[in-house]
Structure formats: C-alpha cells, structure tokens
Design a protein around this motif. Structure first.
Motif, mmCIF file in Angstrom:
data_model
loop_
_atom_site.group_PDB
_atom_site.id
_atom_site.type_symbol
_atom_site.label_atom_id
_atom_site.label_comp_id
_atom_site.label_asym_id
_atom_site.label_seq_id
_atom_site.Cartn_x
_atom_site.Cartn_y
_atom_site.Cartn_z
ATOM 1 N N ASN A 208 -8.609 -0.198 -0.766
ATOM 2 C CA ASN A 208 -9.124 1.178 -0.811
ATOM 3 C C ASN A 208 -8.169 2.112 -1.549
ATOM 4 O O ASN A 208 -8.610 3.052 -2.228
ATOM 5 C CB ASN A 208 -9.352 1.696 0.604
ATOM 6 N N ALA A 209 -6.867 1.881 -1.416
ATOM 7 C CA ALA A 209 -5.878 2.730 -2.093
ATOM 8 C C ALA A 209 -6.014 2.641 -3.601
ATOM 9 O O ALA A 209 -5.812 3.632 -4.323
ATOM 10 C CB ALA A 209 -4.467 2.349 -1.647
ATOM 11 N N ILE B 111 2.028 6.234 -7.230
ATOM 12 C CA ILE B 111 0.874 6.787 -7.947
ATOM 13 C C ILE B 111 0.833 8.301 -7.822
ATOM 14 O O ILE B 111 0.220 8.986 -8.657
ATOM 15 C CB ILE B 111 -0.440 6.152 -7.429
ATOM 16 N N THR B 112 1.480 8.855 -6.801
ATOM 17 C CA THR B 112 1.495 10.305 -6.611
ATOM 18 C C THR B 112 2.844 10.925 -7.001
ATOM 19 O O THR B 112 3.045 12.118 -6.809
ATOM 20 C CB THR B 112 1.191 10.658 -5.146
ATOM 21 N N TYR C 206 -8.870 4.004 -8.999
ATOM 22 C CA TYR C 206 -8.313 3.723 -10.315
ATOM 23 C C TYR C 206 -8.910 2.479 -10.939
ATOM 24 O O TYR C 206 -8.491 2.025 -11.972
ATOM 25 C CB TYR C 206 -6.786 3.568 -10.196
ATOM 26 N N PHE D 284 2.516 1.662 -3.421
ATOM 27 C CA PHE D 284 1.538 2.107 -4.418
ATOM 28 C C PHE D 284 1.229 3.593 -4.255
ATOM 29 O O PHE D 284 1.234 4.345 -5.239
ATOM 30 C CB PHE D 284 0.253 1.293 -4.302
ATOM 31 N N GLU D 285 0.968 4.019 -3.035
ATOM 32 C CA GLU D 285 0.640 5.426 -2.797
ATOM 33 C C GLU D 285 1.814 6.339 -3.148
ATOM 34 O O GLU D 285 1.628 7.445 -3.647
ATOM 35 C CB GLU D 285 0.222 5.610 -1.337
ATOM 36 N N LYS D 286 3.021 5.845 -2.921
ATOM 37 C CA LYS D 286 4.209 6.633 -3.237
ATOM 38 C C LYS D 286 4.372 6.806 -4.749
ATOM 39 O O LYS D 286 4.642 7.911 -5.238
ATOM 40 C CB LYS D 286 5.454 5.951 -2.648
ATOM 41 N N ARG E 25 0.842 -1.209 0.000
ATOM 42 C CA ARG E 25 0.000 0.000 0.000
ATOM 43 C C ARG E 25 0.873 1.253 0.000
ATOM 44 O O ARG E 25 0.624 2.204 -0.754
ATOM 45 C CB ARG E 25 -0.921 0.003 1.218
ATOM 46 N N ILE E 26 1.894 1.264 0.841
ATOM 47 C CA ILE E 26 2.783 2.426 0.914
ATOM 48 C C ILE E 26 3.493 2.654 -0.417
ATOM 49 O O ILE E 26 3.585 3.783 -0.910
ATOM 50 C CB ILE E 26 3.799 2.237 2.053
#
Length: 227
Positions: A222-223, A46-47, A227, A42-44, A39-40
C-alpha cells in the motif's frame, strides 16, 4: 464480595491480554520485521526533502529494492551487507509483494570507520531486473549504477535522461561519508522466501507470476501504491 470477584476477573483478563500481546510480539519473524522496516524506510525516503526526485524515478522504474539497513565497516579490509526486498511493478496489477534478497560486498584498501545506510534502489531496465531474478546481479561493469539526484526539494520530478540501469537513494550515517555499491552483489534469500510464503518459493513466483502472497505484506504494498 462481588467487587472482589469483579476485580479478580479484571485482573485475569488483563493478564490474559498481556500474555497475548507478548505472544504477538514474540511471533514477529525476521522476515516480517524486515518487511515492516522496509515500509518505514520507504516512507521516510519518499517524503524526504533531499530526495525530491525519488517519486519521479520510482514512477518510471521497472522494480524497486528497499534495504532498511546496509552496514559498511572495516579496518584495512572493508565489507558491506544487509537484507532487503524486491518489488516489481505491473501495469495492470500494480506493485507486487516483496521477495527477499541480500546485498554483499568486500573490498581491500585503507578503510577505518563504519556506516549504516537506508537505501532505495530504483531498477530502470529490464536487463537489470532479469539479472536480479536470475541471481546474477552485480553492480558495475555491464550493470550500471548511479546515485540519484539529491537536494532538489519535494515535488521536483525533473527526471529526463535516465541512462543507468539502477539508481540509488541512500540516507547514510557514520564515518565513511559516501556510498558506493560498485562491485556489490545482490543474491536471493531462498530460505526467507520459503519461510514467508511457503517452502520452495522462488522470487519469480512472488514478483512476476504472483502465485503466492502474504497478507502481512499489504502495508508495504500500500505504501508503494501511489507510485
């Protein structure tokens, strides 16, 4: 005396809370740690400004694989490997829960150095997804893989011609200076899937049939949801 009793009670409650927190930390399994790291990562990515087209690729993808840590190291004989998760999109149900996989490859040649990459693979074809589910995925040859575009800025979303079966978006560090996954194999981790969802669980049950689930994976699901 009442004050002393209150202080003693407070100390007892504080100690119990500390023990409970330590127990929770100790209870973090390797599978849950990988889900959280995925999750971390992916969030890193994708942004990340450099991966501005990743959201566009992801929205067209059949599935995604997230590998928080792929290590590549070698001295003359090189190799790479790491654990990650597979998640599949359904038009009605959205993204599936994660199934566990491992990436492994070896190579010969003059190599000195080491590298670690956080990588998102967007799986664009049904052929590639089926190969992963059948435990027969090997990048290169019949299963084409290409690096996703970088440096176009957030919100670019100019994806047009998607010819490869899989695209990679990798944030790297170390001495190799580039990431090539040609020749690497993707294999399911049956023991991890069983430990996280129940004995005998297969990836097909998790990502396609959706027979099993684990509420602790919801943060990762949820992350990906937008998309």
């Amino acid at each position: 005396m009442k004050i002393l009793r209150k202080l003693a009670l407070f100390a007892t409650l504080a100690a119990a809370l500390a023990v409970g927190q330590a127990g929770s930390a100790a209870a973090l399994t390797p599978q849950q740690e990988l889900v959280d790291k995925s999750r971390i990562t992916f969030e890193k990515l994708i942004t990340n400004y450099e991966f501005g087209e990743l959201p566009g690729y992801l929205k067209r993808a059949k599935a995604v694989m997230i590998f928080p840590e792929i290590f590549k190291a070698g001295f003359v004989i090189g190799g790479e490997g790491g654990n990650g998760v597979l998640m599949v999109r359904d038009a009605n149900q959205g993204w599936s829960q994660p199934a566990f996989y491992t990436l492994a490859a070896g190579s010969l040649g003059l190599q000195i150095g080491g590298q670690m990459s956080e990588t998102v693979f967007t799986i664009m074809s049904d052929k590639a997804l089926q190969a992963v589910l059948n435990d027969q995925m090997k990048f290169g040859g019949d299963m084409s893989i290409a690096a996703g575009p970088i440096g176009k800025g957030l919100g670019a979303n100019t994806t047009t011609n998607l010819e490869a079966d899989v695209y990679t978006f990798a944030k790297t560090s170390g001495l190799f200076g580039g990431v090539s996954f040609n020749g690497a194999g993707i294999l399911r981790k049956d023991d991890w899937n069983g430990a996280y969802y129940g004995p005998g669980t297969l990836p097909q049950w998790i990502v396609i049939d959706r027979k099993v689930s684990n509420p602790n994976a919801q943060g990762l699901v949820n992350a990906l949801a937008p998309y």
